[in-house]
Design a protein around this motif. Structure first.
Motif, PDB file in Angstrom:
ATOM      1  N   PHE A 294     -11.743 -14.291  33.939  1.00  0.00           N
ATOM      2  CA  PHE A 294     -10.821 -13.845  34.976  1.00  0.00           C
ATOM      3  C   PHE A 294      -9.826 -14.945  35.343  1.00  0.00           C
ATOM      4  O   PHE A 294      -8.662 -14.665  35.646  1.00  0.00           O
ATOM      5  CB  PHE A 294     -11.591 -13.388  36.213  1.00  0.00           C
ATOM      6  N   ALA A 295     -10.271 -16.195  35.308  1.00  0.00           N
ATOM      7  CA  ALA A 295      -9.352 -17.307  35.587  1.00  0.00           C
ATOM      8  C   ALA A 295      -8.272 -17.378  34.507  1.00  0.00           C
ATOM      9  O   ALA A 295      -7.083 -17.537  34.811  1.00  0.00           O
ATOM     10  CB  ALA A 295     -10.125 -18.620  35.652  1.00  0.00           C
ATOM     11  N   ASP A 296      -8.677 -17.245  33.253  1.00  0.00           N
ATOM     12  CA  ASP A 296      -7.703 -17.236  32.157  1.00  0.00           C
ATOM     13  C   ASP A 296      -6.737 -16.070  32.314  1.00  0.00           C
ATOM     14  O   ASP A 296      -5.531 -16.202  32.068  1.00  0.00           O
ATOM     15  CB  ASP A 296      -8.424 -17.123  30.805  1.00  0.00           C
ATOM     16  N   PHE A 297      -7.268 -14.916  32.711  1.00  0.00           N
ATOM     17  CA  PHE A 297      -6.449 -13.721  32.909  1.00  0.00           C
ATOM     18  C   PHE A 297      -5.394 -13.966  33.987  1.00  0.00           C
ATOM     19  O   PHE A 297      -4.212 -13.673  33.804  1.00  0.00           O
ATOM     20  CB  PHE A 297      -7.348 -12.547  33.295  1.00  0.00           C
ATOM     21  N   LEU A 298      -5.821 -14.531  35.114  1.00  0.00           N
ATOM     22  CA  LEU A 298      -4.903 -14.751  36.231  1.00  0.00           C
ATOM     23  C   LEU A 298      -3.775 -15.702  35.871  1.00  0.00           C
ATOM     24  O   LEU A 298      -2.667 -15.595  36.390  1.00  0.00           O
ATOM     25  CB  LEU A 298      -5.667 -15.309  37.434  1.00  0.00           C
ATOM     26  N   GLU A 299      -4.023 -16.630  34.969  1.00  0.00           N
ATOM     27  CA  GLU A 299      -3.056 -17.675  34.651  1.00  0.00           C
ATOM     28  C   GLU A 299      -2.109 -17.303  33.514  1.00  0.00           C
ATOM     29  O   GLU A 299      -1.233 -18.090  33.165  1.00  0.00           O
ATOM     30  CB  GLU A 299      -3.801 -18.972  34.309  1.00  0.00           C
ATOM     31  N   SER A 300      -2.271 -16.099  32.943  1.00  0.00           N
ATOM     32  CA  SER A 300      -1.458 -15.701  31.797  1.00  0.00           C
ATOM     33  C   SER A 300      -0.640 -14.452  32.110  1.00  0.00           C
ATOM     34  O   SER A 300      -1.199 -13.371  32.307  1.00  0.00           O
ATOM     35  CB  SER A 300      -2.355 -15.432  30.579  1.00  0.00           C
ATOM     36  N   ALA A 301       0.676 -14.597  32.140  1.00  0.00           N
ATOM     37  CA  ALA A 301       1.538 -13.437  32.370  1.00  0.00           C
ATOM     38  C   ALA A 301       1.399 -12.427  31.240  1.00  0.00           C
ATOM     39  O   ALA A 301       1.444 -11.212  31.457  1.00  0.00           O
ATOM     40  CB  ALA A 301       2.991 -13.887  32.503  1.00  0.00           C
ATOM     41  N   ASP A 302       1.224 -12.917  30.013  1.00  0.00           N
ATOM     42  CA  ASP A 302       1.074 -12.011  28.871  1.00  0.00           C
ATOM     43  C   ASP A 302      -0.199 -11.179  29.007  1.00  0.00           C
ATOM     44  O   ASP A 302      -0.180  -9.960  28.803  1.00  0.00           O
ATOM     45  CB  ASP A 302       1.049 -12.810  27.577  1.00  0.00           C
ATOM     46  N   ALA A 303      -1.326 -11.837  29.352  1.00  0.00           N
ATOM     47  CA  ALA A 303      -2.590 -11.111  29.496  1.00  0.00           C
ATOM     48  C   ALA A 303      -2.519 -10.117  30.650  1.00  0.00           C
ATOM     49  O   ALA A 303      -3.025  -8.991  30.555  1.00  0.00           O
ATOM     50  CB  ALA A 303      -3.735 -12.100  29.709  1.00  0.00           C
ATOM     51  N   ARG A 304      -1.903 -10.514  31.747  1.00  0.00           N
ATOM     52  CA  ARG A 304      -1.819  -9.625  32.905  1.00  0.00           C
ATOM     53  C   ARG A 304      -0.979  -8.393  32.594  1.00  0.00           C
ATOM     54  O   ARG A 304      -1.377  -7.255  32.894  1.00  0.00           O
ATOM     55  CB  ARG A 304      -1.258 -10.402  34.102  1.00  0.00           C
ATOM     56  N   SER A 305       0.183  -8.594  31.995  1.00  0.00           N
ATOM     57  CA  SER A 305       1.030  -7.444  31.678  1.00  0.00           C
ATOM     58  C   SER A 305       0.358  -6.531  30.665  1.00  0.00           C
ATOM     59  O   SER A 305       0.436  -5.303  30.774  1.00  0.00           O
ATOM     60  CB  SER A 305       2.390  -7.922  31.155  1.00  0.00           C
ATOM     61  N   ARG A 306      -0.325  -7.104  29.689  1.00  0.00           N
ATOM     62  CA  ARG A 306      -1.026  -6.293  28.683  1.00  0.00           C
ATOM     63  C   ARG A 306      -2.122  -5.456  29.328  1.00  0.00           C
ATOM     64  O   ARG A 306      -2.258  -4.252  29.044  1.00  0.00           O
ATOM     65  CB  ARG A 306      -1.602  -7.204  27.599  1.00  0.00           C
ATOM     66  N   MET A 307      -2.909  -6.067  30.207  1.00  0.00           N
ATOM     67  CA  MET A 307      -3.989  -5.337  30.863  1.00  0.00           C
ATOM     68  C   MET A 307      -3.449  -4.274  31.810  1.00  0.00           C
ATOM     69  O   MET A 307      -3.967  -3.143  31.858  1.00  0.00           O
ATOM     70  CB  MET A 307      -4.882  -6.315  31.630  1.00  0.00           C
ATOM     71  N   LEU A 308      -2.422  -4.607  32.579  1.00  0.00           N
ATOM     72  CA  LEU A 308      -1.852  -3.650  33.528  1.00  0.00           C
ATOM     73  C   LEU A 308      -1.325  -2.406  32.810  1.00  0.00           C
ATOM     74  O   LEU A 308      -1.531  -1.278  33.264  1.00  0.00           O
ATOM     75  CB  LEU A 308      -0.746  -4.315  34.334  1.00  0.00           C
ATOM     76  N   ILE A 309      -0.666  -2.601  31.679  1.00  0.00           N
ATOM     77  CA  ILE A 309      -0.126  -1.470  30.930  1.00  0.00           C
ATOM     78  C   ILE A 309      -1.242  -0.634  30.325  1.00  0.00           C
ATOM     79  O   ILE A 309      -1.275   0.598  30.479  1.00  0.00           O
ATOM     80  CB  ILE A 309       0.842  -1.963  29.840  1.00  0.00           C
ATOM     81  N   SER A 310      -2.172  -1.263  29.623  1.00  0.00           N
ATOM     82  CA  SER A 310      -3.227  -0.502  28.942  1.00  0.00           C
ATOM     83  C   SER A 310      -4.138   0.200  29.943  1.00  0.00           C
ATOM     84  O   SER A 310      -4.558   1.347  29.720  1.00  0.00           O
ATOM     85  CB  SER A 310      -4.049  -1.423  28.033  1.00  0.00           C
ATOM     86  N   PHE A 311      -4.437  -0.450  31.060  1.00  0.00           N
ATOM     87  CA  PHE A 311      -5.314   0.152  32.062  1.00  0.00           C
ATOM     88  C   PHE A 311      -4.644   1.368  32.690  1.00  0.00           C
ATOM     89  O   PHE A 311      -5.279   2.400  32.910  1.00  0.00           O
ATOM     90  CB  PHE A 311      -5.670  -0.878  33.137  1.00  0.00           C
ATOM     91  N   TYR A 312      -3.342   1.260  32.948  1.00  0.00           N
ATOM     92  CA  TYR A 312      -2.639   2.396  33.542  1.00  0.00           C
ATOM     93  C   TYR A 312      -2.579   3.558  32.558  1.00  0.00           C
ATOM     94  O   TYR A 312      -2.765   4.717  32.939  1.00  0.00           O
ATOM     95  CB  TYR A 312      -1.238   2.000  33.978  1.00  0.00           C
ATOM     96  N   TYR A 313      -2.325   3.279  31.307  1.00  0.00           N
ATOM     97  CA  TYR A 313      -2.321   4.338  30.307  1.00  0.00           C
ATOM     98  C   TYR A 313      -3.691   5.015  30.208  1.00  0.00           C
ATOM     99  O   TYR A 313      -3.802   6.234  30.099  1.00  0.00           O
ATOM    100  CB  TYR A 313      -1.941   3.779  28.940  1.00  0.00           C
ATOM    101  N   ASP A 314      -4.749   4.208  30.233  1.00  0.00           N
ATOM    102  CA  ASP A 314      -6.096   4.746  30.053  1.00  0.00           C
ATOM    103  C   ASP A 314      -6.604   5.496  31.275  1.00  0.00           C
ATOM    104  O   ASP A 314      -7.258   6.541  31.151  1.00  0.00           O
ATOM    105  CB  ASP A 314      -7.082   3.617  29.715  1.00  0.00           C
ATOM    106  N   PHE A 315      -6.315   4.966  32.477  1.00  0.00           N
ATOM    107  CA  PHE A 315      -6.965   5.494  33.676  1.00  0.00           C
ATOM    108  C   PHE A 315      -6.004   5.969  34.764  1.00  0.00           C
ATOM    109  O   PHE A 315      -6.437   6.496  35.784  1.00  0.00           O
ATOM    110  CB  PHE A 315      -7.893   4.433  34.272  1.00  0.00           C
TER     111      PHE A 315
END
Length: 424
Positions: free
Chosen positions: A348-369
């Motif tokens: 989660f710390a790595d996730f918070l510090e990466s704009a690429d990881a955050r944008s990727r997760m936000l997009i995929s999570f919204y598409y999925d759920f």
């Protein structure tokens, strides 16, 4: 690092996620929920070909070099990607110039030229990309699994298409494909990083993406699974790649998110035990990991490793015996769970510090759920997982129809028999 994404809609319905971060750059991703899975056999590769041409020149920047020079002059870079279920245009830039990047991405989608001469120049480039992909052993295995177990309907192994298709696509076909597949209804724009002015950013997005039409775009998420015990022979190989797969016991829904997390913990503990036994106690493999294949509705999980052809039977036997013992006598201590929680916190710390990881997760999570990803909720959910829940939610893990897929050197062992003789 703060985490407070917000969601908006443009006038035509495009979903916009703004994710402000305290960093010195801004990432913009424009994602369309369409890709290789939505293509018919005579269309395989068309989305990817379109992606290439949308970077080769636009109305205002008729040559690729002009596009690249313009974005570099403003402290940015751009790229694009085609996958199994997504066509993504993305870029990274200095925060004060984010409007430049947004304008350029919008122009690529709206006003790319698709000049016939450049289409002809791009055909051999894409064919070369296809050859390179098919020379990659991991890609070969993925392609083999997808074709034989799932009728070619999983992941992105057909993304590049075939040589015949690549040679046949016309400008009219590609423009027609984009007109049918790109819509405000299947588009998400995510901006992660430093956002200087939310209101101005939204106005800029409105100016540059309100042109998108609002028609419905169907997606193909169905998968027909045919369990098999199969080998992809590569006589020149010395080793054998191995994948053992079982269908997930929980459907990929938001309501099952906690249940699936518990199963993920079960898989993590089981994989660690298998890795220790196979590598450090028996010296059979260099590496061992979990394996997964599927889409946002259906998924198959299990084990992945590689060993010599002389050791493949012993490796499968040890996996079967250890997996059965672990499943029947799941011995997870609280300290084990605590250790994994600490690893999750690092993730989660790595996730918070990466704009690429955050944008990727936000997009995929919204598409999925259909909702924003909340890492705080994910942390809280992970923290309340108990040993009892891990055991309870993973019951039935091995009950579904199993597949064993191997690739590499020839061997004589009957791996299905080896599995059933030892999974007891």
């Amino acid at each position: 690092m703060k985490y407070k994404p917000s969601i908006y809609n443009l006038s035509n319905g495009v979903t916009v996620i703004l994710d402000p971060m305290e960093i010195e750059s801004t990432i913009v991703k424009v994602c369309f929920q369409t890709g290789a899975r939505d293509e018919q056999p005579n269309e395989y590769g068309i989305t990817h070909f379109c992606e290439h041409m949308m970077g080769r020149g636009t109305k205002n920047f008729p040559r690729k070099k002009l596009l690249d020079d313009y974005i570099e002059e403003h402290g940015g870079l751009r790229n694009a990607a085609t996958g199994y279920s997504a066509l993504v245009f993305r870029g990274k830039i200095l925060p004060e110039n984010v409007n430049v990047l947004i304008g350029l991405l919008g122009e690529q989608i709206r006003d790319s030229l698709f000049l016939p001469g450049r289409i002809e120049l791009e055909r051999p480039v894409i064919i070369d990309e296809l050859r390179r992909m098919m020379d990659d052993p991991e890609e070969q295995l993925g392609y083999f699994i997808s074709n034989n177990l799932f009728g070619g309907a999983t992941l992105c192994y057909r993304t590049l298409g075939t040589v015949a298709n690549i040679m046949s696509f016309t400008r009219e076909q590609m423009l027609d494909w984009l007109a049918r597949r790109l819509s405000a209804k299947n588009c998400i724009i995510c901006v992660s990083g430093r956002i200087l002015n939310h209101a101005n950013l939204l106005k800029c997005l409105e100016r540059n993406f309100s042109f998108l039409p609002t028609h419905d775009v169907p997606v193909n998420t169905e998968i027909i699974y045919t369990p098999k015990i199969i080998h992809n022979l590569s006589p020149y190989k010395k080793n054998v790649k191995l994948r053992i797969l079982f269908p997930d016991i929980w459907k990929q829904t938001f309501e099952n998110f906690y249940n699936q997390k518990c199963v993920n913990q079960f898989e993590a503990f089981m994989s660690r035990r298998l890795y220790r036994i196979l590598r450090y106690e028996n010296g059979l493999v260099y590496d061992f990991s979990g394996a997964s294949i599927g889409n946002e509705r259906y998924n198959w999980s299990g084990f992945g490793t590689e060993t010599s052809r002389d050791n493949i039977a012993k490796t499968v036997a040890l996996i079967a015996k250890t997996a059965h013992d672990f499943y029947e006598n799941t011995n997870i201590l609280q300290k084990d769970l605590n250790r994994l929680r600490c690893q999750n916190k690092l993730f989660f710390a790595d996730f918070l510090e990466s704009a690429d990881a955050r944008s990727r997760m936000l997009i995929s999570f919204y598409y999925d759920f259909g909702c924003l990803y909340d890492y705080r909720d994910a942390i809280e959910m992970s923290s309340r997982i108990t040993v009892e829940d891990v055991i309870e939610k993973s019951r039935g893990y091995f009950n579904g129809p199993m597949s064993i897929v191997t690739q590499g050197a020839e061997f004589q062992a009957d791996l299905e028999s080896v599995w059933h003789e030892n999974f007891k």
